[in-house]
Scaffold this motif. Structure first.
Motif, PDB file in Angstrom:
ATOM      1  N   THR A   3     -33.698  25.073  38.988  1.00 50.07           N
ATOM      2  CA  THR A   3     -32.835  26.120  39.921  1.00 50.07           C
ATOM      3  C   THR A   3     -31.938  25.797  40.981  1.00 50.07           C
ATOM      4  O   THR A   3     -31.348  26.666  41.435  1.00 50.07           O
ATOM      5  CB  THR A   3     -34.145  26.964  40.538  1.00 50.07           C
ATOM      6  OG1 THR A   3     -34.682  26.508  41.663  1.00 50.07           O
ATOM      7  CG2 THR A   3     -35.291  27.554  39.512  1.00 50.07           C
ATOM      8  N   GLY A   4     -32.198  24.629  41.419  1.00 57.01           N
ATOM      9  CA  GLY A   4     -31.237  24.030  42.276  1.00 57.01           C
ATOM     10  C   GLY A   4     -31.691  24.313  44.018  1.00 57.01           C
ATOM     11  O   GLY A   4     -31.144  24.211  44.815  1.00 57.01           O
ATOM     12  N   GLY A  46     -29.823  15.901  41.481  1.00 58.80           N
ATOM     13  CA  GLY A  46     -29.161  16.823  40.596  1.00 58.80           C
ATOM     14  C   GLY A  46     -29.247  16.102  39.155  1.00 58.80           C
ATOM     15  O   GLY A  46     -28.746  16.793  38.211  1.00 58.80           O
ATOM     16  N   GLY A  94     -32.197  29.995  42.739  1.00 60.35           N
ATOM     17  CA  GLY A  94     -30.919  29.488  43.000  1.00 60.35           C
ATOM     18  C   GLY A  94     -29.994  30.101  41.548  1.00 60.35           C
ATOM     19  O   GLY A  94     -29.930  31.189  41.498  1.00 60.35           O
ATOM     20  N   VAL A  97     -29.790  25.237  36.349  1.00 63.16           N
ATOM     21  CA  VAL A  97     -29.324  24.197  36.610  1.00 63.16           C
ATOM     22  C   VAL A  97     -30.046  23.317  35.341  1.00 63.16           C
ATOM     23  O   VAL A  97     -31.126  23.233  35.221  1.00 63.16           O
ATOM     24  CB  VAL A  97     -29.522  23.601  37.885  1.00 63.16           C
ATOM     25  CG1 VAL A  97     -29.040  22.094  37.901  1.00 63.16           C
ATOM     26  CG2 VAL A  97     -29.027  24.357  38.905  1.00 63.16           C
ATOM     27  N   SER A 136     -21.616  30.300  41.632  1.00 62.11           N
ATOM     28  CA  SER A 136     -22.576  28.924  41.903  1.00 62.11           C
ATOM     29  C   SER A 136     -22.321  27.662  41.564  1.00 62.11           C
ATOM     30  O   SER A 136     -21.497  27.543  40.196  1.00 62.11           O
ATOM     31  CB  SER A 136     -24.135  29.293  41.213  1.00 62.11           C
ATOM     32  OG  SER A 136     -24.614  30.548  41.668  1.00 62.11           O
ATOM     33  N   CYS A 138     -23.877  23.518  41.572  1.00 62.84           N
ATOM     34  CA  CYS A 138     -24.999  22.551  41.958  1.00 62.84           C
ATOM     35  C   CYS A 138     -24.315  21.232  42.786  1.00 62.84           C
ATOM     36  O   CYS A 138     -23.657  20.348  42.018  1.00 62.84           O
ATOM     37  CB  CYS A 138     -25.861  22.248  40.824  1.00 62.84           C
ATOM     38  SG  CYS A 138     -27.399  21.460  41.417  1.00 62.84           S
ATOM     39  N   GLY A 141     -27.920  18.546  43.527  1.00 57.94           N
ATOM     40  CA  GLY A 141     -28.988  19.022  43.167  1.00 57.94           C
ATOM     41  C   GLY A 141     -29.309  20.350  43.800  1.00 57.94           C
ATOM     42  O   GLY A 141     -30.289  21.108  43.397  1.00 57.94           O
ATOM     43  N   SER A 143     -28.482  24.346  44.803  1.00 48.69           N
ATOM     44  CA  SER A 143     -27.783  25.524  44.328  1.00 48.69           C
ATOM     45  C   SER A 143     -26.946  26.149  45.645  1.00 48.69           C
ATOM     46  O   SER A 143     -27.550  26.447  46.573  1.00 48.69           O
ATOM     47  CB  SER A 143     -28.431  26.614  43.702  1.00 48.69           C
ATOM     48  OG  SER A 143     -27.945  27.783  43.588  1.00 48.69           O
ATOM     49  N   GLU A 180     -22.542  19.944  38.888  1.00 50.14           N
ATOM     50  CA  GLU A 180     -22.922  20.704  37.826  1.00 50.14           C
ATOM     51  C   GLU A 180     -22.428  21.949  38.118  1.00 50.14           C
ATOM     52  O   GLU A 180     -22.639  22.803  38.912  1.00 50.14           O
ATOM     53  CB  GLU A 180     -24.446  20.475  37.556  1.00 50.14           C
ATOM     54  CG  GLU A 180     -24.549  21.231  36.096  1.00 50.14           C
ATOM     55  CD  GLU A 180     -26.078  21.361  35.818  1.00 50.14           C
ATOM     56  OE1 GLU A 180     -26.458  22.080  35.143  1.00 50.14           O
ATOM     57  OE2 GLU A 180     -26.732  20.404  36.374  1.00 50.14           O
ATOM     58  N   ASP A 182     -21.693  25.826  36.842  1.00 52.14           N
ATOM     59  CA  ASP A 182     -22.422  27.036  36.168  1.00 52.14           C
ATOM     60  C   ASP A 182     -22.402  27.015  34.648  1.00 52.14           C
ATOM     61  O   ASP A 182     -21.344  27.204  34.167  1.00 52.14           O
ATOM     62  CB  ASP A 182     -22.034  28.324  36.742  1.00 52.14           C
ATOM     63  CG  ASP A 182     -23.101  29.480  36.471  1.00 52.14           C
ATOM     64  OD1 ASP A 182     -23.868  29.300  35.726  1.00 52.14           O
ATOM     65  OD2 ASP A 182     -22.975  30.695  37.157  1.00 52.14           O
TER      66      ASP A 182
END
Length: 220
Positions: A3-4, A46, A94, A97, A136, A138, A141, A143, A180, A182
Protein backbone atom coordinates in the motif's frame (compact mmCIF):
# COMPACT_ATOMS: atom_id res chain seq x y z
CA UNK A 1 1.00 -6.27 -3.29
CA UNK A 2 1.58 -3.35 -0.91
CA UNK A 3 0.00 0.00 0.00
CA UNK A 4 2.96 2.35 0.37
CA UNK A 5 2.22 2.88 4.07
CA UNK A 6 5.53 2.16 5.80
CA UNK A 7 5.21 -0.14 8.82
CA UNK A 8 8.69 0.36 10.22
CA UNK A 9 12.20 1.52 9.43
CA UNK A 10 14.80 -1.24 9.43
CA UNK A 11 18.36 -1.41 8.17
CA UNK A 12 20.37 -3.45 5.72
CA UNK A 13 23.13 -4.74 7.97
CA UNK A 14 25.00 -7.06 5.60
CA UNK A 15 25.42 -7.32 1.84
CA UNK A 16 27.08 -10.50 0.61
CA UNK A 17 27.83 -10.77 -3.13
CA UNK A 18 26.72 -14.02 -4.77
CA UNK A 19 28.12 -13.77 -8.27
CA UNK A 20 26.34 -10.77 -9.78
CA UNK A 21 23.56 -11.06 -7.19
CA UNK A 22 23.50 -9.91 -3.55
CA UNK A 23 22.30 -11.68 -0.41
CA UNK A 24 20.96 -9.19 2.15
CA UNK A 25 20.53 -9.37 5.90
CA UNK A 26 18.00 -6.82 7.14
CA UNK A 27 17.39 -5.83 10.75
CA UNK A 28 13.67 -5.50 11.42
CA UNK A 29 13.28 -5.20 15.19
CA UNK A 30 10.41 -2.71 14.90
CA UNK A 31 8.49 -4.82 12.37
CA UNK A 32 6.06 -7.42 13.69
CA UNK A 33 7.43 -10.63 12.19
CA UNK A 34 5.04 -12.97 14.01
CA UNK A 35 2.87 -13.49 10.91
CA UNK A 36 5.75 -13.66 8.43
CA UNK A 37 6.93 -16.99 7.05
CA UNK A 38 9.57 -18.11 4.59
CA UNK A 39 8.58 -17.22 1.04
CA UNK A 40 6.56 -14.16 2.06
CA UNK A 41 7.18 -10.79 0.44
CA UNK A 42 8.43 -7.66 2.18
CA UNK A 43 8.96 -4.34 0.42
CA UNK A 44 12.40 -2.87 1.14
CA UNK A 45 12.60 0.77 0.03
CA UNK A 46 9.81 -0.01 -2.39
CA UNK A 47 11.34 -3.20 -3.81
CA UNK A 48 9.42 -6.45 -3.35
CA UNK A 49 11.81 -9.05 -1.89
CA UNK A 50 11.23 -12.66 -0.85
CA UNK A 51 12.07 -13.75 2.69
CA UNK A 52 14.54 -16.66 2.43
CA UNK A 53 15.62 -16.78 6.08
CA UNK A 54 14.35 -15.04 9.19
CA UNK A 55 14.19 -14.62 12.94
CA UNK A 56 12.06 -12.45 15.20
CA UNK A 57 14.29 -9.44 14.57
CA UNK A 58 15.74 -9.87 11.09
CA UNK A 59 15.20 -11.43 7.70
CA UNK A 60 17.30 -12.27 4.68
CA UNK A 61 16.60 -11.82 0.99
CA UNK A 62 18.34 -12.64 -2.28
CA UNK A 63 18.48 -9.80 -4.81
CA UNK A 64 19.08 -10.68 -8.45
CA UNK A 65 21.36 -8.84 -10.85
CA UNK A 66 18.28 -7.69 -12.78
CA UNK A 67 16.73 -6.10 -9.68
CA UNK A 68 20.01 -4.43 -8.76
CA UNK A 69 20.25 -2.95 -12.27
CA UNK A 70 16.90 -1.13 -12.06
CA UNK A 71 16.88 -0.02 -8.40
CA UNK A 72 19.06 1.85 -5.92
CA UNK A 73 20.00 1.26 -2.30
CA UNK A 74 20.03 -2.54 -2.15
CA UNK A 75 23.79 -3.03 -2.33
CA UNK A 76 24.79 -1.00 0.73
CA UNK A 77 24.22 -0.94 4.49
CA UNK A 78 21.80 1.82 5.51
CA UNK A 79 18.29 2.40 6.94
CA UNK A 80 15.40 1.24 4.76
CA UNK A 81 11.60 1.51 4.69
CA UNK A 82 9.80 -1.78 5.36
CA UNK A 83 6.27 -2.94 4.58
CA UNK A 84 4.83 -6.44 4.73
CA UNK A 85 2.62 -7.65 1.89
CA UNK A 86 -1.00 -6.49 1.89
CA UNK A 87 -3.76 -8.84 3.06
CA UNK A 88 -7.23 -8.60 1.51
CA UNK A 89 -8.64 -7.71 4.93
CA UNK A 90 -6.26 -4.74 5.39
CA UNK A 91 -7.19 -1.10 4.90
CA UNK A 92 -5.78 0.45 1.75
CA UNK A 93 -4.36 3.58 3.35
CA UNK A 94 -2.09 4.51 0.45
CA UNK A 95 -2.52 3.10 -3.06
CA UNK A 96 -1.88 -0.24 -4.74
CA UNK A 97 1.87 -0.79 -4.99
CA UNK A 98 3.43 -3.84 -6.65
CA UNK A 99 6.98 -3.44 -5.40
CA UNK A 100 8.25 -3.53 -9.00
CA UNK A 101 10.29 -0.36 -9.43
CA UNK A 102 9.69 1.52 -12.69
CA UNK A 103 12.75 3.74 -12.56
CA UNK A 104 15.25 5.65 -10.46
CA UNK A 105 14.61 9.33 -9.78
CA UNK A 106 16.96 12.10 -8.67
CA UNK A 107 16.21 14.57 -5.88
CA UNK A 108 16.42 18.15 -7.19
CA UNK A 109 15.36 19.98 -4.04
CA UNK A 110 14.42 19.12 -0.47
CA UNK A 111 13.56 22.16 1.61
CA UNK A 112 11.46 23.18 4.60
CA UNK A 113 8.05 24.81 4.12
CA UNK A 114 7.09 25.59 7.69
CA UNK A 115 6.41 22.26 9.38
CA UNK A 116 6.25 20.43 6.04
CA UNK A 117 8.96 19.81 3.47
CA UNK A 118 8.91 20.13 -0.30
CA UNK A 119 10.52 17.30 -2.24
CA UNK A 120 11.27 17.85 -5.94
CA UNK A 121 12.29 14.81 -7.99
CA UNK A 122 13.28 14.30 -11.62
CA UNK A 123 11.82 11.08 -13.01
CA UNK A 124 13.20 9.12 -15.96
CA UNK A 125 11.58 10.47 -19.12
CA UNK A 126 10.14 7.06 -20.00
CA UNK A 127 7.84 7.02 -16.95
CA UNK A 128 7.02 10.74 -16.67
CA UNK A 129 3.87 10.32 -18.76
CA UNK A 130 2.37 8.14 -16.00
CA UNK A 131 2.74 10.84 -13.32
CA UNK A 132 -0.22 13.19 -12.88
CA UNK A 133 -1.12 16.07 -10.57
CA UNK A 134 -2.97 14.78 -7.48
CA UNK A 135 -2.08 11.26 -8.56
CA UNK A 136 -0.15 8.77 -6.46
CA UNK A 137 3.50 7.79 -6.77
CA UNK A 138 5.67 5.52 -4.65
CA UNK A 139 9.05 6.96 -3.57
CA UNK A 140 11.35 4.49 -1.79
CA UNK A 141 8.25 2.52 -0.86
CA UNK A 142 6.24 5.49 0.44
CA UNK A 143 2.86 6.31 -1.11
CA UNK A 144 2.80 10.05 -1.85
CA UNK A 145 0.63 12.56 -3.70
CA UNK A 146 2.00 14.61 -6.59
CA UNK A 147 1.35 18.35 -6.21
CA UNK A 148 3.10 19.87 -9.22
CA UNK A 149 4.57 18.67 -12.52
CA UNK A 150 6.97 20.35 -14.94
CA UNK A 151 8.24 18.11 -17.72
CA UNK A 152 10.01 15.17 -16.08
CA UNK A 153 10.08 16.94 -12.69
CA UNK A 154 7.43 16.59 -10.02
CA UNK A 155 6.91 18.03 -6.55
CA UNK A 156 5.62 16.47 -3.32
CA UNK A 157 4.86 17.92 0.11
CA UNK A 158 5.87 15.77 3.09
CA UNK A 159 4.10 16.13 6.42
CA UNK A 160 6.01 15.71 9.73
CA UNK A 161 4.48 12.26 10.36
CA UNK A 162 5.87 10.92 7.08
CA UNK A 163 9.31 12.33 7.80
CA UNK A 164 9.36 10.91 11.32
CA UNK A 165 8.30 7.41 10.29
CA UNK A 166 10.27 6.85 7.07
CA UNK A 167 13.79 7.27 5.75
CA UNK A 168 12.78 10.16 3.48
CA UNK A 169 14.12 12.64 6.05
CA UNK A 170 17.64 11.56 5.11
CA UNK A 171 17.28 12.66 1.47
CA UNK A 172 19.19 15.62 0.08
CA UNK A 173 19.83 17.25 -3.27
CA UNK A 174 21.38 14.67 -5.59
CA UNK A 175 20.00 11.63 -3.75
CA UNK A 176 18.57 8.85 -5.91
CA UNK A 177 15.27 7.13 -5.12
CA UNK A 178 13.22 4.17 -6.30
CA UNK A 179 10.05 5.21 -8.15
CA UNK A 180 6.93 3.21 -8.94
CA UNK A 181 4.12 4.89 -10.83
CA UNK A 182 0.42 4.24 -10.26
CA UNK A 183 -0.49 0.92 -11.89
CA UNK A 184 -3.83 2.29 -13.09
CA UNK A 185 -2.00 4.67 -15.44
CA UNK A 186 -0.21 1.75 -17.08
CA UNK A 187 -3.44 -0.22 -17.54
CA UNK A 188 -5.18 2.80 -19.07
CA UNK A 189 -2.31 3.25 -21.53
CA UNK A 190 -2.42 -0.42 -22.51
CA UNK A 191 -6.17 -0.37 -23.07
CA UNK A 192 -5.87 2.83 -25.11
CA UNK A 193 -3.14 1.28 -27.26
CA UNK A 194 -5.30 -1.77 -27.83
CA UNK A 195 -8.32 0.25 -28.91
CA UNK A 196 -6.39 2.57 -31.25
CA UNK A 197 -3.67 0.34 -32.70
CA UNK A 198 -5.39 -3.03 -32.91
CA UNK A 199 -8.86 -2.09 -34.16
CA UNK A 200 -7.74 -2.74 -37.74
CA UNK A 201 -6.37 -6.15 -36.76
CA UNK A 202 -9.62 -7.13 -35.05
CA UNK A 203 -11.64 -6.01 -38.07
CA UNK A 204 -9.40 -8.06 -40.35
CA UNK A 205 -9.86 -11.13 -38.15
CA UNK A 206 -13.64 -10.71 -38.39
CA UNK A 207 -13.45 -10.41 -42.19
CA UNK A 208 -11.23 -13.48 -42.44
CA UNK A 209 -13.59 -15.47 -40.24
CA UNK A 210 -16.62 -14.42 -42.26
CA UNK A 211 -14.88 -15.35 -45.51
CA UNK A 212 -13.66 -18.76 -44.32
CA UNK A 213 -15.51 -21.87 -45.62
CA UNK A 214 -16.06 -23.09 -42.07
CA UNK A 215 -17.84 -19.89 -41.06
CA UNK A 216 -19.87 -19.85 -44.28
CA UNK A 217 -20.93 -23.42 -43.62
CA UNK A 218 -22.05 -22.54 -40.10
CA UNK A 219 -24.12 -19.63 -41.36
CA UNK A 220 -25.88 -21.65 -44.10
Amino acid sequence: MFTGIIQSVGAITQTNPVGADVHLSIASEALNMSDVKLGDSIAVNGVCLTVVNMSASHFEAHVSEETLSVTVGLNMTHPVNLEKALRLSDRLGGHLVSGHVDGVGKVLKFESLGECWQLDIRAPHAISKYISIKGSICVNGVSLTVNKISGDDFSINLIPHTLENTTLKSLSEGSTVNLEVDQIARYVERMTQWSTEDTATLNQIKKDNQASPEMQGQSS
